[in-house]
Design an enzyme around this catalytic site. Structure first.
Site, PDB file in Angstrom:
ATOM      1  N   HIS A 204       0.882  -1.316   0.110  1.00 15.02           N
ATOM      2  CA  HIS A 204      -0.054  -0.125  -0.120  1.00 15.02           C
ATOM      3  C   HIS A 204       0.853   1.238   0.097  1.00 15.02           C
ATOM      4  O   HIS A 204       0.343   2.537  -0.140  1.00 15.02           O
ATOM      5  CB  HIS A 204      -1.001  -0.010   1.214  1.00 15.02           C
ATOM      6  CG  HIS A 204      -0.161   0.365   2.350  1.00 15.02           C
ATOM      7  ND1 HIS A 204       0.508  -0.517   3.153  1.00 15.02           N
ATOM      8  CD2 HIS A 204       0.186   1.192   3.346  1.00 15.02           C
ATOM      9  CE1 HIS A 204       1.205  -0.375   4.307  1.00 15.02           C
ATOM     10  NE2 HIS A 204       0.861   1.154   4.338  1.00 15.02           N
TER      11      HIS A 204
HETATM   12  C1  UD1 Z   1      -1.105   5.570   6.311  1.00 12.78           C
HETATM   13  C2  UD1 Z   1       0.293   5.959   6.696  1.00 12.78           C
HETATM   14  C3  UD1 Z   1       1.213   4.593   6.383  1.00 12.78           C
HETATM   15  C4  UD1 Z   1       0.742   3.360   7.009  1.00 12.78           C
HETATM   16  C5  UD1 Z   1      -0.595   3.262   6.504  1.00 12.78           C
HETATM   17  C6  UD1 Z   1      -1.289   1.882   7.121  1.00 12.78           C
HETATM   18  C7  UD1 Z   1       0.646   8.309   6.508  1.00 12.78           C
HETATM   19  C8  UD1 Z   1       1.781   9.414   5.666  1.00 12.78           C
HETATM   20  N1  UD1 Z   1       1.062   7.028   5.904  1.00 12.78           N
HETATM   21  O1  UD1 Z   1      -0.974   5.336   4.777  1.00 12.78           O
HETATM   22  O2  UD1 Z   1       2.707   5.077   6.943  1.00 12.78           O
HETATM   23  O3  UD1 Z   1       1.404   2.441   6.603  1.00 12.78           O
HETATM   24  O4  UD1 Z   1      -1.565   4.384   6.998  1.00 12.78           O
HETATM   25  O5  UD1 Z   1      -2.653   1.432   6.271  1.00 12.78           O
HETATM   26  O6  UD1 Z   1       0.088   8.584   7.309  1.00 12.78           O
HETATM   27  N2  UD1 Z   1      -8.587   5.278   2.475  1.00 12.78           N
HETATM   28  C9  UD1 Z   1      -9.768   4.445   2.509  1.00 12.78           C
HETATM   29  N3  UD1 Z   1     -10.141   4.257   3.656  1.00 12.78           N
HETATM   30  C10 UD1 Z   1      -9.674   4.581   4.790  1.00 12.78           C
HETATM   31  C11 UD1 Z   1      -8.269   4.819   4.803  1.00 12.78           C
HETATM   32  C12 UD1 Z   1      -7.859   5.194   3.696  1.00 12.78           C
HETATM   33  O7  UD1 Z   1     -10.451   4.534   1.468  1.00 12.78           O
HETATM   34  O8  UD1 Z   1     -10.013   4.173   6.046  1.00 12.78           O
HETATM   35  C13 UD1 Z   1      -7.766   5.420   1.041  1.00 12.78           C
HETATM   36  C14 UD1 Z   1      -8.365   6.720   0.786  1.00 12.78           C
HETATM   37  O9  UD1 Z   1      -8.435   6.785  -0.643  1.00 12.78           O
HETATM   38  C15 UD1 Z   1      -6.987   7.552   0.937  1.00 12.78           C
HETATM   39  C16 UD1 Z   1      -5.722   6.379   0.825  1.00 12.78           C
HETATM   40  O10 UD1 Z   1      -6.465   5.293   1.325  1.00 12.78           O
HETATM   41  O11 UD1 Z   1      -6.818   8.754   0.006  1.00 12.78           O
HETATM   42  C17 UD1 Z   1      -4.565   6.908   1.642  1.00 12.78           C
HETATM   43  O12 UD1 Z   1      -4.973   6.825   2.985  1.00 12.78           O
HETATM   44  P1  UD1 Z   1      -4.036   7.799   3.922  1.00 12.78           P
HETATM   45  O13 UD1 Z   1      -4.657   7.783   5.158  1.00 12.78           O
HETATM   46  O14 UD1 Z   1      -3.767   9.086   3.444  1.00 12.78           O
HETATM   47  O15 UD1 Z   1      -2.622   7.035   4.088  1.00 12.78           O
HETATM   48  P2  UD1 Z   1      -2.328   5.496   3.906  1.00 12.78           P
HETATM   49  O16 UD1 Z   1      -1.903   5.234   2.542  1.00 12.78           O
HETATM   50  O17 UD1 Z   1      -3.488   4.500   4.359  1.00 12.78           O
END
Ligand code: UD1
Length: 362
Positions: A204
């Site tokens: 991811h």
């Molecule tokens: C975040 C952390 C990463 C960690 C990961 C665990 C940062 C910079 N990164 O990354 O270090 O390894 O969490 O999962 O904080 N999304 C959903 N549902 C959710 C959460 C996210 O659909 O509940 C999708 C959204 O499209 C979002 C994307 O995932 O834009 C990224 O989510 P985000 O919270 O920005 O960071 P992660 O990639 O999950």
């Protein structure tokens, strides 16, 4: 004393659990803030249930966004809570954007910060997590390091030695205290899996998902592997694979499923033949479970996992990945465990905070 802890994303929940319990046992007043960085049922609520974490006192519901929007919005909302609650100390864990937002908001209000999982460095400033780690460590009063190499990183950056405490790995405390409970998971039966007869993949990271070609290279290798590969898919990766029309084109041996809760994932991982991941925590959990790990990154901040070949780095190079998978049968040994990766980490953290209240004065 009043302690405020901040969580937001999936890997935070297992890190805060034992710390929260430890302070509860000691009857210290606590406030738990959830930023809402992760909000999907299976990225969030299921962890609170599996870990029996209390409902957060404050849920900010920030959700997704660019780094600036996400971090900035969190900061302004956390600031409001801090000015109402006026804690003596803020605890942040790990390296996600919620960690950074919590630490900056707190120190700007003259509230000291304790950083749990301090000192890890990948030395790769392209990773948002590396930026978060460096900034949070720079402004924290308690630096709780999981490994000796993390301590050395902090020292070489000039951190005040009086603030560095080598306490061990709190996520491993949670792992060890939930292993038995994970046996109630029905995931192997539900998916008709046999112990030691399948691989697990999680992927991811922004650096891997921002270039779909990297994902294609990995999955092209995996479709030619004999083992079944189970892939609990992060929503971001699912979206990228969907957008390029590749989700239906994966090999028959590849089983894409929704992200799993804590106990199901523990059961899946601990019974697997090998794990492939770009997560940080999974590299450490695999080492503790004696499951050979292949890390889909060029570097790792968890360098202790590379000792004795428990974990090897292949980046997204298909040839290296194929070779590493072929080599799995030669790797299965009992790996030596790093010092202080045990069930007393939260105890050491709580003792340290209570014994060093002079660090609460800025
Ligand atoms: C975040 C952390 C990463 C960690 C990961 C665990 C940062 C910079 N990164 O990354 O270090 O390894 O969490 O999962 O904080 N999304 C959903 N549902 C959710 C959460 C996210 O659909 O509940 C999708 C959204 O499209 C979002 C994307 O995932 O834009 C990224 O989510 P985000 O919270 O920005 O960071 P992660 O990639 O999950």
């Amino acid at each position: 004393m009043k302690i405020l802890s901040i969580v937001g994303a999936r890997p935070n929940f297992m890190k805060i659990k034992p710390i929260y319990e430890e302070f509860k046992k000691r009857r210290i007043e606590q406030i738990l803030i959830h930023t809402g960085q992760h909000y999907d049922e299976n990225m969030n609520r299921v962890f609170f249930e599996d870990l029996e974490l209390p409902k957060p006192d404050v849920f900010l519901g920030i959700g997704s966004g660019t780094h600036g929007v996400q971090t900035g919005t969190m900061m302004s909302r956390i600031e409001e809570v801090l000015s109402q609650e006026k804690p003596d100390l803020t605890i942040v864990v790990g390296d996600v954007n919620s960690t950074l937002a919590g630490a900056i908001s707190s120190i700007k209000m003259q509230i000291p910060v304790a950083h749990v999982e301090s000192g890890y460095r990948s030395f790769d400033m392209r990773m948002p997590e590396e930026i978060n780690r460096i900034l949070v460590d720079r402004i924290s009063q308690f630096l709780f390091a999981p490994t000796e190499d993390a301590v050395n990183n902090l020292i070489s950056e000039g951190a005040d030695k009086k603030r560095i405490f080598f306490v061990g790995n709190v996520m491993i405390e949670t792992l060890l205290s939930h292993l038995q409970k994970s046996k109630i998971s029905k995931i192997l039966d539900d998916m008709s899996l046999e112990k030691d007869n399948y691989g697990v993949l999680t992927i991811h990271r922004a650096e891997n998902t921002s270039d779909p070609q990297k994902l294609i290279e990995i999955f092209n290798v995996l479709k030619n592997v004999e083992s079944k590969i189970i892939v609990p898919l992060h929503p971001r990766t699912r979206k990228v694979l969907c957008d390029i029309g590749y989700l239906d084109k994966l090999g028959k041996n590849i089983d894409i499923i929704e992200p799993l809760g804590y106990l199901d994932f523990l059961a899946l991982m601990s019974n697997s033949k090998f794990v492939m991941t770009d997560s940080g925590g999974i590299q450490e959990e695999a080492l503790m479970l004696d499951v050979p790990c292949i890390t889909l990154r060029e570097n790792t901040e968890r360098i202790v996992t590379l000792k004795n070949g428990a974990n090897i780095l292949v980046g997204t190079d298909g040839i290296k990945l194929a070779k590493a998978i072929k080599d799995i049968p030669n790797r299965k040994i009992k790996y030596p465990k790093p010092p202080l990766w045990d069930t007393k980490v939260s105890n050491r953290i709580a003792d340290t905070i209570l014994d060093h209240q002079e660090l609460l004065v800025l």
